[in-house]
Design an enzyme around this catalytic site. Sequence first.
Site, PDB file in Angstrom:
ATOM      1  N   HIS A 119       0.861  -1.200   0.000  1.00  0.00           N
ATOM      2  CA  HIS A 119       0.000   0.000   0.000  1.00  0.00           C
ATOM      3  C   HIS A 119       0.883   1.231   0.000  1.00  0.00           C
ATOM      4  O   HIS A 119       1.940   1.246   0.632  1.00  0.00           O
ATOM      5  CB  HIS A 119      -0.903   0.011   1.243  1.00  0.00           C
ATOM      6  CG  HIS A 119      -2.078   0.910   1.103  1.00  0.00           C
ATOM      7  ND1 HIS A 119      -2.003   2.269   1.329  1.00  0.00           N
ATOM      8  CD2 HIS A 119      -3.343   0.656   0.711  1.00  0.00           C
ATOM      9  CE1 HIS A 119      -3.195   2.800   1.104  1.00  0.00           C
ATOM     10  NE2 HIS A 119      -4.021   1.862   0.730  1.00  0.00           N
ATOM     11  N   ASP A 133      -7.945  -5.470   0.136  1.00  0.00           N
ATOM     12  CA  ASP A 133      -8.413  -6.403  -0.905  1.00  0.00           C
ATOM     13  C   ASP A 133      -8.037  -7.847  -0.645  1.00  0.00           C
ATOM     14  O   ASP A 133      -8.490  -8.736  -1.376  1.00  0.00           O
ATOM     15  CB  ASP A 133      -7.846  -5.956  -2.263  1.00  0.00           C
ATOM     16  CG  ASP A 133      -8.393  -4.600  -2.656  1.00  0.00           C
ATOM     17  OD1 ASP A 133      -7.595  -3.696  -2.968  1.00  0.00           O
ATOM     18  OD2 ASP A 133      -9.623  -4.437  -2.586  1.00  0.00           O
TER      19      ASP A 133
HETATM   20  C1  SDX Z   1      -6.338  -0.076  -2.894  1.00  0.00           C
HETATM   21  O1  SDX Z   1      -4.327   4.352  -2.068  1.00  0.00           O
HETATM   22  C2  SDX Z   1      -5.385   3.837  -1.474  1.00  0.00           C
HETATM   23  O2  SDX Z   1      -5.788   4.288  -0.408  1.00  0.00           O
HETATM   24  C3  SDX Z   1      -6.049   2.660  -2.218  1.00  0.00           C
HETATM   25  C4  SDX Z   1      -7.051   1.833  -1.402  1.00  0.00           C
HETATM   26  C5  SDX Z   1      -8.334   2.616  -1.135  1.00  0.00           C
HETATM   27  O3  SDX Z   1      -9.040   2.263  -0.145  1.00  0.00           O
HETATM   28  O4  SDX Z   1      -8.684   3.498  -1.957  1.00  0.00           O
HETATM   29  O5  SDX Z   1      -6.474   1.427  -0.176  1.00  0.00           O
HETATM   30  C6  SDX Z   1      -7.488   0.581  -2.179  1.00  0.00           C
HETATM   31  O6  SDX Z   1      -6.103   0.249  -4.027  1.00  0.00           O
HETATM   32  C7  SDX Z   1      -5.470  -1.065  -2.147  1.00  0.00           C
HETATM   33  C8  SDX Z   1      -4.267  -1.556  -2.998  1.00  0.00           C
HETATM   34  C9  SDX Z   1      -4.772  -2.659  -3.928  1.00  0.00           C
HETATM   35  N1  SDX Z   1      -3.708  -3.048  -4.892  1.00  0.00           N
HETATM   36  C10 SDX Z   1      -3.032  -4.220  -4.765  1.00  0.00           C
HETATM   37  O7  SDX Z   1      -3.180  -5.018  -3.834  1.00  0.00           O
HETATM   38  C11 SDX Z   1      -2.083  -4.503  -5.932  1.00  0.00           C
HETATM   39  C12 SDX Z   1      -0.749  -5.028  -5.394  1.00  0.00           C
HETATM   40  N2  SDX Z   1      -0.077  -3.924  -4.724  1.00  0.00           N
HETATM   41  C13 SDX Z   1       0.903  -3.160  -5.440  1.00  0.00           C
HETATM   42  O8  SDX Z   1       0.737  -3.066  -6.800  1.00  0.00           O
HETATM   43  C14 SDX Z   1       1.362  -1.909  -4.698  1.00  0.00           C
HETATM   44  O9  SDX Z   1       1.671  -2.297  -3.431  1.00  0.00           O
HETATM   45  C15 SDX Z   1       0.465  -0.702  -4.656  1.00  0.00           C
HETATM   46  C16 SDX Z   1       0.002  -0.295  -6.009  1.00  0.00           C
HETATM   47  C17 SDX Z   1      -0.710  -0.946  -3.777  1.00  0.00           C
HETATM   48  C18 SDX Z   1       1.283   0.448  -4.048  1.00  0.00           C
HETATM   49  O10 SDX Z   1       2.271   0.748  -4.964  1.00  0.00           O
HETATM   50  P1  SDX Z   1       3.401   1.837  -4.608  1.00  0.00           P
HETATM   51  O11 SDX Z   1       3.098   2.593  -3.376  1.00  0.00           O
HETATM   52  O12 SDX Z   1       3.682   2.598  -5.855  1.00  0.00           O
HETATM   53  O13 SDX Z   1       4.600   0.920  -4.222  1.00  0.00           O
HETATM   54  P2  SDX Z   1       5.774   0.557  -5.191  1.00  0.00           P
HETATM   55  O14 SDX Z   1       5.228  -0.033  -6.440  1.00  0.00           O
HETATM   56  O15 SDX Z   1       6.694   1.724  -5.280  1.00  0.00           O
HETATM   57  O16 SDX Z   1       6.475  -0.639  -4.361  1.00  0.00           O
HETATM   58  C19 SDX Z   1       7.524  -0.370  -3.459  1.00  0.00           C
HETATM   59  C20 SDX Z   1       8.364  -1.647  -3.506  1.00  0.00           C
HETATM   60  C21 SDX Z   1       8.797  -2.022  -4.928  1.00  0.00           C
HETATM   61  O17 SDX Z   1       9.974  -2.794  -4.800  1.00  0.00           O
HETATM   62  P3  SDX Z   1      11.434  -2.003  -5.046  1.00  0.00           P
HETATM   63  O18 SDX Z   1      11.325  -1.323  -6.382  1.00  0.00           O
HETATM   64  O19 SDX Z   1      11.558  -1.064  -3.887  1.00  0.00           O
HETATM   65  O20 SDX Z   1      12.452  -3.126  -5.034  1.00  0.00           O
HETATM   66  O21 SDX Z   1       7.563  -2.753  -3.032  1.00  0.00           O
HETATM   67  C22 SDX Z   1       7.384  -3.693  -4.095  1.00  0.00           C
HETATM   68  C23 SDX Z   1       7.708  -2.968  -5.383  1.00  0.00           C
HETATM   69  O22 SDX Z   1       8.178  -3.885  -6.361  1.00  0.00           O
HETATM   70  N3  SDX Z   1       5.984  -4.106  -4.039  1.00  0.00           N
HETATM   71  C24 SDX Z   1       5.547  -5.344  -4.241  1.00  0.00           C
HETATM   72  C25 SDX Z   1       4.150  -5.289  -4.063  1.00  0.00           C
HETATM   73  N4  SDX Z   1       3.780  -4.035  -3.761  1.00  0.00           N
HETATM   74  C26 SDX Z   1       4.920  -3.302  -3.754  1.00  0.00           C
HETATM   75  N5  SDX Z   1       6.217  -6.493  -4.557  1.00  0.00           N
HETATM   76  C27 SDX Z   1       5.439  -7.594  -4.690  1.00  0.00           C
HETATM   77  N6  SDX Z   1       4.087  -7.623  -4.517  1.00  0.00           N
HETATM   78  C28 SDX Z   1       3.421  -6.496  -4.210  1.00  0.00           C
HETATM   79  N7  SDX Z   1       2.106  -6.516  -4.049  1.00  0.00           N
END
Ligand code: SDX
Length: 427
Positions: A315, A373
């Site tokens: 998140h 989720d």
């Molecule tokens: C919702 O924003 C809100 O408030 C949204 C929400 C709401 O109520 O409105 O809470 C609802 O959208 C919840 C999130 C649902 N999405 C998912 O579950 C999809 C999986 N999650 C990711 O795609 C991700 O965690 C996000 C999109 C939720 C957040 O993305 P960010 O903040 O841009 O984080 P990032 O991509 O910069 O990740 C930081 C690091 C990265 O690794 P490095 O580049 O530092 O090595 O964490 C890793 C990412 O690769 N990472 C993950 C991951 N989420 C982040 N690695 C594996 N699996 C994951 N799910």
Amino acid sequence: MGTISLINNETNEKFDFNIINCTRGPKAVDFSKLFETAGIFSYDPGYGSTAGCESTISYIDGKKGELLYKGHKVEELVAKYKFTDVCKLLINEELPKDEKESKEFDLELRHRSFLHEGLINLFSAFPDGAHPMATLSSGVSVLSTLYFDHKDMEDEDDYQTMARRIIAKIPTMVAFCYRNSVGAPFIYPDIQRSYVENFLYMLRAYPHGKLKQTIKGTEEITSLEIEALDKIFTLHADHGQNASTTTVRNVASTGVHPYAAIAAGISALWGPAHGGANEKVLKQLNEIGDVKNVDKFIDRAKDKNDPFRLMGFGHRVYKNYDPRAKVLKNLKDELDKKGIRMDHHLSEIAQKVEEVALSDEYFIERNLYPNVDFYSGIILTALKIPTQLFTPIFVIGRMPGWCAQLLEHIKNPHARITRPRQVYLGK
Ligand code: SDX
């Protein structure tokens, strides 16, 4: 008021900017005049460190894993109030003062839950199997042509009518989208039934309005099912400046009809990185298929060369367990004990994924925890909600939040049309 000094080491110029105070959470430096003062832009793709507005609606403490709606902890609202009470809190600042007021508000929503017959033709125009999020955003956009009155958001009565109307109609629209996608006849709302019960009724009933025979072979709607779905709606009611809420604010900032702004928010929520994740989590748990495969999928999630991500994990704001995921995980187990049978196979896989991920260095150092989720889909499946309706359910829950955020944006004297700048790298 404190200030932050910025020194441009290339020109040795020093600029002071005011610090904006807040009631909770990190303060902000007011960079609204940065370009005029220092001739330079701030750069923050994805706005991870940027506040685009002031707000009083919901507060997220990402470190503690806390969520408040209008100062009330979400856990308390879920335990003590109905979703329609929380809608009232968000759109007109206060919870119903007693049972009578709560019932009156719920009844008003029931009376507003019917759709213009013209909308029904729209739903029928979509092909079988069309994803309900596509039909839903189109349907809400059409509402702006059916309800060209009550759109002066500066007028409190207009706003209340606009907000109550769409909060009331969105469950009917979701049910109609679903029924259309499976080629089933539409079931109209039954105003004898409460807001949440009506939604399940419109999903399940047959044209004669009885629930003896239903599409998914389910029986009468139980109070436990109504209570479970009610809590799920409340947990989704608002969440600060997430992607879809920011979309609603941005579109509203151009002066467009409120329903057009909300239709844009529905499209933004659809994405698998956002509200679409709940549907993907279930697909992913089925793809993992067995607890013995969990390690393999965790390795894939960690592999930079593999686009695979653990859906329902991570998140932008929570760097701790999402409080909504905690409530949902407990709700899952509580409902199972009370007779709403969860899919134990999927539940076992989900809990194994959580256990392995939360003890893995990659997830720990990135503060990746289950989000809202991760468990919601297991519960929705037990409530016999079709997977393609998981994100539309998120829309129903988030509707009061979008209405409140839209109004807040329009009424804020500092609010201007959203128009970010760019770092130009072209020719
Ligand atoms: C919702 O924003 C809100 O408030 C949204 C929400 C709401 O109520 O409105 O809470 C609802 O959208 C919840 C999130 C649902 N999405 C998912 O579950 C999809 C999986 N999650 C990711 O795609 C991700 O965690 C996000 C999109 C939720 C957040 O993305 P960010 O903040 O841009 O984080 P990032 O991509 O910069 O990740 C930081 C690091 C990265 O690794 P490095 O580049 O530092 O090595 O964490 C890793 C990412 O690769 N990472 C993950 C991951 N989420 C982040 N690695 C594996 N699996 C994951 N799910």
